[in-house]
Design a protein around this motif. Sequence first.
Motif, PDB file in Angstrom:
ATOM      1  N   PHE A  15       0.858  -1.177   0.000  1.00  7.76           N
ATOM      2  CA  PHE A  15       0.000   0.000   0.000  1.00  7.76           C
ATOM      3  C   PHE A  15       0.897   1.230   0.000  1.00  7.76           C
ATOM      4  CE2 PHE A  15      -2.674   3.311   1.707  1.00  7.76           C
ATOM      5  CZ  PHE A  15      -3.886   3.072   1.071  1.00  7.76           C
ATOM      6  N   THR A  16       0.659   2.143  -0.933  1.00  5.37           N
ATOM      7  CA  THR A  16       1.506   3.326  -1.057  1.00  5.37           C
ATOM      8  C   THR A  16       0.789   4.558  -0.529  1.00  5.37           C
ATOM      9  OG1 THR A  16       2.613   2.391  -2.984  1.00  5.37           O
ATOM     10  CG2 THR A  16       2.829   4.766  -2.651  1.00  5.37           C
ATOM     11  N   TYR A  17       1.476   5.269   0.338  1.00  2.00           N
ATOM     12  CA  TYR A  17       1.021   6.569   0.837  1.00  2.00           C
ATOM     13  C   TYR A  17       1.765   7.645   0.078  1.00  2.00           C
ATOM     14  CZ  TYR A  17      -0.852   4.241   4.974  1.00  2.00           C
ATOM     15  OH  TYR A  17      -1.565   3.442   5.819  1.00  2.00           O
ATOM     16  N   LYS A  18       1.080   8.748  -0.169  1.00  2.00           N
ATOM     17  CA  LYS A  18       1.739   9.942  -0.689  1.00  2.00           C
ATOM     18  C   LYS A  18       1.513  11.017   0.368  1.00  2.00           C
ATOM     19  CE  LYS A  18       2.665  11.806  -4.843  1.00  2.00           C
ATOM     20  NZ  LYS A  18       2.385  12.087  -6.235  1.00  2.00           N
ATOM     21  N   VAL A  19       2.616  11.535   0.887  1.00  2.00           N
ATOM     22  CA  VAL A  19       2.563  12.530   1.948  1.00  2.00           C
ATOM     23  C   VAL A  19       3.156  13.824   1.403  1.00  2.00           C
ATOM     24  CG1 VAL A  19       3.253  13.082   4.307  1.00  2.00           C
ATOM     25  CG2 VAL A  19       2.871  10.689   3.653  1.00  2.00           C
ATOM     26  N   ILE A  20       2.418  14.904   1.531  1.00  2.00           N
ATOM     27  CA  ILE A  20       2.900  16.209   1.092  1.00  2.00           C
ATOM     28  C   ILE A  20       3.077  17.066   2.337  1.00  2.00           C
ATOM     29  CG2 ILE A  20       2.398  18.268  -0.280  1.00  2.00           C
ATOM     30  CD1 ILE A  20       0.675  16.344  -2.068  1.00  2.00           C
ATOM     31  N   GLY A  21       4.272  17.634   2.453  1.00  2.00           N
ATOM     32  CA  GLY A  21       4.553  18.441   3.630  1.00  2.00           C
ATOM     33  C   GLY A  21       5.539  19.550   3.327  1.00  2.00           C
ATOM     34  N   MET A  22       5.787  20.349   4.333  1.00  2.00           N
ATOM     35  CA  MET A  22       6.725  21.451   4.218  1.00  2.00           C
ATOM     36  C   MET A  22       8.119  20.894   3.909  1.00  2.00           C
ATOM     37  SD  MET A  22       4.673  23.917   4.749  1.00  2.00           S
ATOM     38  CE  MET A  22       5.782  25.283   4.829  1.00  2.00           C
ATOM     39  N   ALA A  23       8.892  21.622   3.126  1.00  2.00           N
ATOM     40  CA  ALA A  23      10.223  21.160   2.707  1.00  2.00           C
ATOM     41  C   ALA A  23      11.241  21.380   3.825  1.00  2.00           C
ATOM     42  CB  ALA A  23      10.651  21.879   1.433  1.00  2.00           C
ATOM     43  N   HIS A  24      11.083  20.616   4.899  1.00  2.00           N
ATOM     44  CA  HIS A  24      12.021  20.642   6.017  1.00  2.00           C
ATOM     45  C   HIS A  24      12.872  19.381   5.938  1.00  2.00           C
ATOM     46  CE1 HIS A  24      10.084  23.862   8.594  1.00  2.00           C
ATOM     47  NE2 HIS A  24       9.238  23.717   7.587  1.00  2.00           N
ATOM     48  N   PRO A  25      14.148  19.478   6.290  1.00  2.00           N
ATOM     49  CA  PRO A  25      15.029  18.309   6.187  1.00  2.00           C
ATOM     50  C   PRO A  25      14.555  17.101   6.998  1.00  2.00           C
ATOM     51  CG  PRO A  25      16.272  20.275   6.844  1.00  2.00           C
ATOM     52  CD  PRO A  25      14.833  20.658   6.782  1.00  2.00           C
ATOM     53  N   GLU A  26      13.836  17.326   8.081  1.00  2.00           N
ATOM     54  CA  GLU A  26      13.433  16.224   8.955  1.00  2.00           C
ATOM     55  C   GLU A  26      12.127  15.544   8.538  1.00  2.00           C
ATOM     56  OE1 GLU A  26      11.677  19.969  10.830  1.00  2.00           O
ATOM     57  OE2 GLU A  26      13.544  19.484   9.848  1.00  2.00           O
ATOM     58  N   LEU A  27      11.467  16.034   7.496  1.00  2.00           N
ATOM     59  CA  LEU A  27      10.171  15.479   7.106  1.00  2.00           C
ATOM     60  C   LEU A  27      10.238  13.986   6.800  1.00  2.00           C
ATOM     61  CD1 LEU A  27       7.162  15.812   6.475  1.00  2.00           C
ATOM     62  CD2 LEU A  27       7.806  16.472   4.145  1.00  2.00           C
ATOM     63  N   VAL A  28      11.154  13.579   5.977  1.00  2.00           N
ATOM     64  CA  VAL A  28      11.254  12.155   5.599  1.00  2.00           C
ATOM     65  C   VAL A  28      11.526  11.294   6.825  1.00  2.00           C
ATOM     66  CG1 VAL A  28      12.521  10.465   4.233  1.00  2.00           C
ATOM     67  CG2 VAL A  28      11.968  12.681   3.249  1.00  2.00           C
ATOM     68  N   ASP A  29      12.427  11.729   7.696  1.00  2.00           N
ATOM     69  CA  ASP A  29      12.729  10.962   8.904  1.00  2.00           C
ATOM     70  C   ASP A  29      11.514  10.826   9.810  1.00  2.00           C
ATOM     71  OD1 ASP A  29      15.356  10.568   8.120  1.00  2.00           O
ATOM     72  OD2 ASP A  29      16.107  12.311   9.237  1.00  2.00           O
ATOM     73  N   LYS A  30      10.735  11.894   9.935  1.00  2.00           N
ATOM     74  CA  LYS A  30       9.533  11.830  10.771  1.00  2.00           C
ATOM     75  C   LYS A  30       8.518  10.846  10.205  1.00  2.00           C
ATOM     76  CE  LYS A  30       9.687  16.315  13.005  1.00  2.00           C
ATOM     77  NZ  LYS A  30       8.856  17.368  13.562  1.00  2.00           N
ATOM     78  N   ILE A  31       8.358  10.843   8.904  1.00  2.00           N
ATOM     79  CA  ILE A  31       7.420   9.917   8.259  1.00  2.00           C
ATOM     80  C   ILE A  31       7.864   8.475   8.475  1.00  2.00           C
ATOM     81  CG2 ILE A  31       6.562   9.127   6.007  1.00  2.00           C
ATOM     82  CD1 ILE A  31       6.604  12.134   5.185  1.00  2.00           C
ATOM     83  N   ILE A  32       9.129   8.216   8.241  1.00  2.00           N
ATOM     84  CA  ILE A  32       9.638   6.846   8.418  1.00  2.00           C
ATOM     85  C   ILE A  32       9.525   6.415   9.877  1.00  2.00           C
ATOM     86  CG2 ILE A  32      11.716   5.417   8.323  1.00  2.00           C
ATOM     87  CD1 ILE A  32      12.412   6.886   5.719  1.00  2.00           C
ATOM     88  N   ARG A  33       9.801   7.307  10.807  1.00  2.00           N
ATOM     89  CA  ARG A  33       9.711   6.981  12.233  1.00  2.00           C
ATOM     90  C   ARG A  33       8.290   6.556  12.603  1.00  2.00           C
ATOM     91  NH1 ARG A  33      11.182  11.786  14.703  1.00  2.00           N
ATOM     92  NH2 ARG A  33      13.148  11.532  13.626  1.00  2.00           N
TER      93      ARG A  33
END
Length: 87
Positions: A15-33
Amino acid sequence: MKNKLHELIKFPCNFTYKVIGMAHPELVDKIIRVIQLQIPGDYAPVVKKSNRGNYLSISITIFASNINQIEHLYYELSRINIVRIVL
């Protein structure tokens, strides 16, 4: 809606999620966490910047066992303060 979605998806499945968020360096890490707390594993998100560079679009695929995992992750991902939309 839950019953309809459950009828359309056969579990277990990718199942694929598409997440759109502010371009902050920590965004990807927060999503994976958030995902790792529910479904531990190795994830390879696909990241794209918006034209002006203000937003990031992250596509990430999980292996879901049931509808509850999908719904819970929608909720948890949307609670990240720099996330704007979860599709």
